[in-house]
Design an enzyme around this catalytic site. Structure first.
Site, PDB file in Angstrom:
ATOM      1  N   ASN A   1       0.872  -1.180   0.000  1.00  0.00           N
ATOM      2  CA  ASN A   1       0.000   0.000   0.000  1.00  0.00           C
ATOM      3  C   ASN A   1       0.911   1.233   0.000  1.00  0.00           C
ATOM      4  O   ASN A   1       1.519   1.549   1.018  1.00  0.00           O
ATOM      5  CB  ASN A   1      -0.887  -0.030   1.255  1.00  0.00           C
TER       6      ASN A   1
ATOM      7  N   LYS B   1       0.118   4.270  -0.193  1.00  0.00           N
ATOM      8  CA  LYS B   1      -0.498   5.460   0.408  1.00  0.00           C
ATOM      9  C   LYS B   1      -0.278   6.672  -0.518  1.00  0.00           C
ATOM     10  O   LYS B   1      -0.333   6.514  -1.721  1.00  0.00           O
ATOM     11  CB  LYS B   1       0.031   5.668   1.821  1.00  0.00           C
TER      12      LYS B   1
ATOM     13  N   GLU C   1      -6.702   4.676   8.074  1.00  0.00           N
ATOM     14  CA  GLU C   1      -6.457   6.109   7.823  1.00  0.00           C
ATOM     15  C   GLU C   1      -7.693   6.770   7.234  1.00  0.00           C
ATOM     16  O   GLU C   1      -7.970   7.940   7.501  1.00  0.00           O
ATOM     17  CB  GLU C   1      -5.225   6.276   6.916  1.00  0.00           C
TER      18      GLU C   1
ATOM     19  N   GLU D   1      -5.402  -5.090  10.780  1.00  0.00           N
ATOM     20  CA  GLU D   1      -4.379  -4.042  10.813  1.00  0.00           C
ATOM     21  C   GLU D   1      -4.622  -3.179  12.053  1.00  0.00           C
ATOM     22  O   GLU D   1      -5.360  -2.190  12.002  1.00  0.00           O
ATOM     23  CB  GLU D   1      -4.441  -3.222   9.522  1.00  0.00           C
TER      24      GLU D   1
HETATM   25  P1  13P Z   1       3.206   0.474   7.713  1.00  0.00           P
HETATM   26  O1  13P Z   1       3.643  -0.848   7.125  1.00  0.00           O
HETATM   27  O2  13P Z   1       3.986   1.629   7.205  1.00  0.00           O
HETATM   28  O3  13P Z   1       3.113   0.418   9.199  1.00  0.00           O
HETATM   29  O4  13P Z   1       1.723   0.735   7.177  1.00  0.00           O
HETATM   30  C1  13P Z   1       0.790  -0.265   7.334  1.00  0.00           C
HETATM   31  C2  13P Z   1      -0.391   0.062   6.521  1.00  0.00           C
HETATM   32  O5  13P Z   1      -1.167   0.940   6.878  1.00  0.00           O
HETATM   33  C3  13P Z   1      -0.616  -0.679   5.286  1.00  0.00           C
HETATM   34  O6  13P Z   1      -1.918  -0.483   4.823  1.00  0.00           O
END
Ligand code: 13P
Length: 249
Positions: A9, A11, A97, A167
């Protein structure tokens, strides 16, 4: 036995120049791997770039959100069919998020989940509790409620066309991953809750872990019996780290 899956991901990261190198690096690194499926979820403006580089590789691509609607006046939104038009096969739904920063609720996440299924996309549905909720012993209540928000509306069969992700919010972006036993406990809870409705679907459900996954911790997490892969944030922005996580499964 479920086929394992590793999803990156990205983001809100990337640009055309850096993406090209990252995509090519990941493709080169997983080209000869066969132990899992691999998916990258990019920001909307780069889906076409992903399509042009990833087509005919063993890496699929998807988006990080979608509108629950098609063909309506909704300024700034992206419909399920637009994702399909860009060759997407997966889409993340209900990421923490978005639940926190964009006021996603169980209802809006469920509507997006359904829109994804209707368009033929595979939703990657995220669930997880906050630090306070864990400390109050509410983890199973929260995750159970999020899972039920899909099962109650669309039936347990909807889950056989989806990917589930545990998660925990306290592990996202913190370098404090769940321990393998903490994660296993919740993954097992999710599988058992599905099994109350349908044992076959529960057995075949692909339940990924996400939250501070790193080459140093992936192998131990992936060794847990109910963890079927991972959703990787920061380490999916580095080809070497992402490939190393893919090699840990
Ligand atoms: P990180 O691996 O940076 O902690 O992020 C996790 C995440 O939100 C994947 O969707």
């Amino acid at each position: 036995m479920q086929r394992k899956l590793i999803v990156g991901n990205w983001k809100m990261n990337g640009n055309f120049v850096s993406n090209q190198l990252l995509l090519q690096g990941i493709v080169a690194g997983v080209r000869d791997l066969h132990q899992a499926d691999y998916v990258l979820c990019l920001p909307y403006p780069y889906l076409h770039q992903a399509q042009s580089i990833l087509q005919q590789t063993n890496v699929a691509w998807g988006a990080q959100n979608l509108s629950a609607n098609e063909d309506v006046a909704l300024t700034g939104s992206v419909s399920p069919s637009m994702l399909v038009d860009n060759g997407c096969t997966y889409v993340i739904v209900g990421h923490s998020e978005r639940r926190i920063l964009s006021h996603e609720t169980d209802d809006t996440a469920a509507a997006r989940f359904n829109a994804a299924l209707k368009a033929g996309l595979t939703p990657i549905f995220c669930m997880g509790e906050s630090k306070d909720e864990r400390e109050s012993d509410w983890t199973e209540y929260i995750v159970g409620r999020q899972l039920d928000s899909i099962m109650r509306r669309f039936g347990v069969h909807a889950l056989s066309h989806a990917i589930l992700v545990y998660e925990p919010l306290w592990a996202v972006g913190t370098d404090m991953p769940a321990t393998p036993s903490q994660a296993q406990e919740v993954h097992q809870f999710i599988r058992k809750r599905i099994a109350r409705c349908d044992e076959h679907i529960a057995k075949n459900a692909r339940i990924l872990y996400g939250g501070s996954l790193h080459p140093n911790n992936a192998r131990d997490l992936f060794a847990m019996p109910d963890i079927n892969g991972g959703l990787v944030g920061r380490c999916s922005l580095d080809a070497q780290a992402f490939v190393s996580i893919c090699l840990s499964i």
